[in-house]
Design a protein around this motif. Structure first.
Motif, PDB file in Angstrom:
ATOM      1  N   LEU A 115       1.006  -1.206  -0.065  1.00  0.00           N
ATOM      2  CA  LEU A 115       0.005   0.062   0.156  1.00  0.00           C
ATOM      3  C   LEU A 115       0.717   1.124   0.246  1.00  0.00           C
ATOM      4  N   GLY A 116       1.855   1.250  -0.186  1.00  0.00           N
ATOM      5  CA  GLY A 116       2.877   2.243  -0.076  1.00  0.00           C
ATOM      6  C   GLY A 116       2.916   3.237   1.180  1.00  0.00           C
ATOM      7  N   VAL A 117       2.917   2.373   2.296  1.00  0.00           N
ATOM      8  CA  VAL A 117       2.893   3.169   3.691  1.00  0.00           C
ATOM      9  C   VAL A 117       4.430   3.577   3.820  1.00  0.00           C
ATOM     10  N   LEU A 118       4.554   4.903   3.858  1.00  0.00           N
ATOM     11  CA  LEU A 118       5.714   5.286   4.379  1.00  0.00           C
ATOM     12  C   LEU A 118       5.514   6.593   5.133  1.00  0.00           C
ATOM     13  N   PRO A 119       4.945   6.592   6.334  1.00  0.00           N
ATOM     14  CA  PRO A 119       4.801   7.666   7.116  1.00  0.00           C
ATOM     15  C   PRO A 119       6.022   8.782   7.636  1.00  0.00           C
ATOM     16  N   LYS A 120       5.812   9.811   7.442  1.00  0.00           N
ATOM     17  CA  LYS A 120       6.948  10.988   7.619  1.00  0.00           C
ATOM     18  C   LYS A 120       6.438  11.685   8.969  1.00  0.00           C
ATOM     19  N   VAL A 121       6.174  10.890   9.996  1.00  0.00           N
ATOM     20  CA  VAL A 121       5.788  11.457  11.209  1.00  0.00           C
ATOM     21  C   VAL A 121       7.149  11.717  12.182  1.00  0.00           C
ATOM     22  N   ASP A 122       8.339  11.227  11.818  1.00  0.00           N
ATOM     23  CA  ASP A 122       9.333  11.336  12.853  1.00  0.00           C
ATOM     24  C   ASP A 122       9.498  12.822  13.039  1.00  0.00           C
ATOM     25  N   ASP A 123       9.612  13.625  12.218  1.00  0.00           N
ATOM     26  CA  ASP A 123       9.850  15.209  12.540  1.00  0.00           C
ATOM     27  C   ASP A 123       8.899  15.808  13.365  1.00  0.00           C
ATOM     28  N   VAL A 124       7.584  15.263  13.483  1.00  0.00           N
ATOM     29  CA  VAL A 124       6.800  15.851  14.488  1.00  0.00           C
ATOM     30  C   VAL A 124       6.832  15.224  15.757  1.00  0.00           C
ATOM     31  N   GLY A 125       7.498  13.988  16.073  1.00  0.00           N
ATOM     32  CA  GLY A 125       7.573  13.504  17.242  1.00  0.00           C
ATOM     33  C   GLY A 125       6.539  12.450  17.373  1.00  0.00           C
ATOM     34  N   LEU A 126       5.809  12.073  16.735  1.00  0.00           N
ATOM     35  CA  LEU A 126       4.882  11.153  16.617  1.00  0.00           C
ATOM     36  C   LEU A 126       5.026   9.600  16.526  1.00  0.00           C
ATOM     37  N   ARG A 127       6.287   9.447  15.973  1.00  0.00           N
ATOM     38  CA  ARG A 127       6.839   7.958  15.568  1.00  0.00           C
ATOM     39  C   ARG A 127       6.854   7.235  16.808  1.00  0.00           C
ATOM     40  N   LYS A 128       7.436   7.509  17.970  1.00  0.00           N
ATOM     41  CA  LYS A 128       7.497   6.781  19.122  1.00  0.00           C
ATOM     42  C   LYS A 128       6.255   6.603  19.710  1.00  0.00           C
ATOM     43  N   VAL A 129       5.300   7.448  19.596  1.00  0.00           N
ATOM     44  CA  VAL A 129       3.796   7.244  20.109  1.00  0.00           C
ATOM     45  C   VAL A 129       3.271   6.272  19.087  1.00  0.00           C
ATOM     46  N   ARG A 168     -11.332  -0.283  14.622  1.00  0.00           N
ATOM     47  CA  ARG A 168     -10.023  -0.175  15.037  1.00  0.00           C
ATOM     48  C   ARG A 168      -9.407   0.827  15.101  1.00  0.00           C
ATOM     49  N   ILE A 169      -9.734   1.997  13.837  1.00  0.00           N
ATOM     50  CA  ILE A 169      -9.235   3.543  13.991  1.00  0.00           C
ATOM     51  C   ILE A 169      -9.700   3.955  15.283  1.00  0.00           C
ATOM     52  N   ARG A 170     -10.948   3.900  15.687  1.00  0.00           N
ATOM     53  CA  ARG A 170     -11.495   4.490  16.801  1.00  0.00           C
ATOM     54  C   ARG A 170     -10.842   4.101  18.063  1.00  0.00           C
ATOM     55  N   SER A 171     -10.751   2.611  18.241  1.00  0.00           N
ATOM     56  CA  SER A 171      -9.736   2.378  19.401  1.00  0.00           C
ATOM     57  C   SER A 171      -8.348   2.802  19.443  1.00  0.00           C
ATOM     58  N   ALA A 172      -7.864   2.877  18.154  1.00  0.00           N
ATOM     59  CA  ALA A 172      -6.306   3.394  18.104  1.00  0.00           C
ATOM     60  C   ALA A 172      -6.246   4.918  18.487  1.00  0.00           C
ATOM     61  N   LEU A 173      -7.338   5.640  18.010  1.00  0.00           N
ATOM     62  CA  LEU A 173      -7.344   6.905  18.552  1.00  0.00           C
ATOM     63  C   LEU A 173      -7.285   7.260  19.926  1.00  0.00           C
ATOM     64  N   THR A 174      -8.480   6.439  20.439  1.00  0.00           N
ATOM     65  CA  THR A 174      -8.676   6.464  21.832  1.00  0.00           C
ATOM     66  C   THR A 174      -7.346   6.185  22.836  1.00  0.00           C
ATOM     67  N   HIS A 175      -6.878   5.016  22.298  1.00  0.00           N
ATOM     68  CA  HIS A 175      -5.536   4.919  22.693  1.00  0.00           C
ATOM     69  C   HIS A 175      -4.373   5.972  22.533  1.00  0.00           C
ATOM     70  N   LEU A 176      -4.301   6.302  21.449  1.00  0.00           N
ATOM     71  CA  LEU A 176      -3.240   7.560  21.400  1.00  0.00           C
ATOM     72  C   LEU A 176      -3.606   8.695  22.202  1.00  0.00           C
ATOM     73  N   ARG A 177      -4.712   9.100  22.316  1.00  0.00           N
ATOM     74  CA  ARG A 177      -5.243  10.131  23.270  1.00  0.00           C
ATOM     75  C   ARG A 177      -4.827   9.835  24.384  1.00  0.00           C
ATOM     76  N   THR A 178      -4.756   8.731  25.145  1.00  0.00           N
ATOM     77  CA  THR A 178      -4.370   8.515  26.537  1.00  0.00           C
ATOM     78  C   THR A 178      -2.961   8.594  26.637  1.00  0.00           C
ATOM     79  N   LEU A 179      -2.315   8.119  25.779  1.00  0.00           N
ATOM     80  CA  LEU A 179      -0.783   8.115  25.642  1.00  0.00           C
ATOM     81  C   LEU A 179      -0.276   9.687  25.642  1.00  0.00           C
ATOM     82  N   ILE A 180      -0.756  10.503  24.631  1.00  0.00           N
ATOM     83  CA  ILE A 180      -0.493  11.542  24.732  1.00  0.00           C
ATOM     84  C   ILE A 180      -0.673  12.614  25.762  1.00  0.00           C
ATOM     85  N   LYS A 181      -1.805  12.269  26.401  1.00  0.00           N
ATOM     86  CA  LYS A 181      -1.982  12.890  27.630  1.00  0.00           C
ATOM     87  C   LYS A 181      -0.909  12.635  28.880  1.00  0.00           C
TER      88      LYS A 181
END
Length: 181
Positions: A115-129, A168-181
């Motif tokens: 699917l050509g997945v190549l996220p470029k999120v390293d520079d905004v610090g979200l890669r680790k999360v 799954r997307i809703r679940s992932a976003l909920t999980h991300l929200r808790t991690l970022i807080k």
């Protein structure tokens, strides 16, 4: 040496709604890098990404009255404007036609996998999360938010039921929200 002027979010919104030049300069100086990161994650061509960024700032300038602070922060609203503009660009016929005229690279470094997945999120610090998410959730977030695929497109390409993709997307976003807080 001039002292650096800073505005609170409500002050900046009020100045933007008054259409002051200094507010637009402040907005561009303080947010263009982050918004270019959002656009660049979706539109892989830097020149096109900069063109989209220009369109984003014009849209922000024109539509600032539609920003509602009750629904979220100014930056979140601007990121959505940028993301939507980038997705509109990559879905446009002109952009799709321009991709057909590009040569296929010879090296394997450009191959990004299924699917050509190549996220470029390293520079905004979200890669680790993002890396803390389960693999199936991470892939869905990357496809949806960083590659611009719709839920239906993801469902068809990964051969997963549409309801499962949404859950799954809703679940992932909920999980991300808790991690970022």
């Amino acid at each position: 040496m001039n002292p650096r002027i800073t505005y609170s979010e409500p002050e900046l919104v009020a100045l933007l709604q008054q259409r002051t030049d200094q507010s637009f300069s402040y907005l561009y100086d303080n947010y263009s890098g982050a918004l270019l990161g959002v656009v660049g994650a979706i539109v892989n061509d830097q020149e096109t990404a900069r063109d989209v960024l220009q369109e984003v700032f014009v849209n922000i300038w024109r539509k600032i009255e539609s920003y509602d602070p009750v629904k979220g922060r100014l930056f979140t609203w601007m990121m959505n404007v940028a993301r939507n503009a980038a997705i509109d660009k990559i879905r446009s016929r002109g952009y799709q036609d321009s991709l057909k005229n590009k040569p296929i690279p010879d090296n394997n470094d450009s191959i990004t996998g299924e699917l050509g997945v190549l996220p470029k999120v390293d520079d905004v610090g979200l890669r680790k999360v993002l890396s803390t998410l389960k693999e199936d959730h991470r892939v869905l977030i990357e496809l949806s938010y960083y590659q611009g695929f719709t839920h239906d497109e993801i469902s068809k390409q990964l051969d997963i039921p549409l309801g499962t993709v949404k859950t799954r997307i809703r679940s992932a976003l909920t999980h991300l929200r808790t991690l970022i807080k």
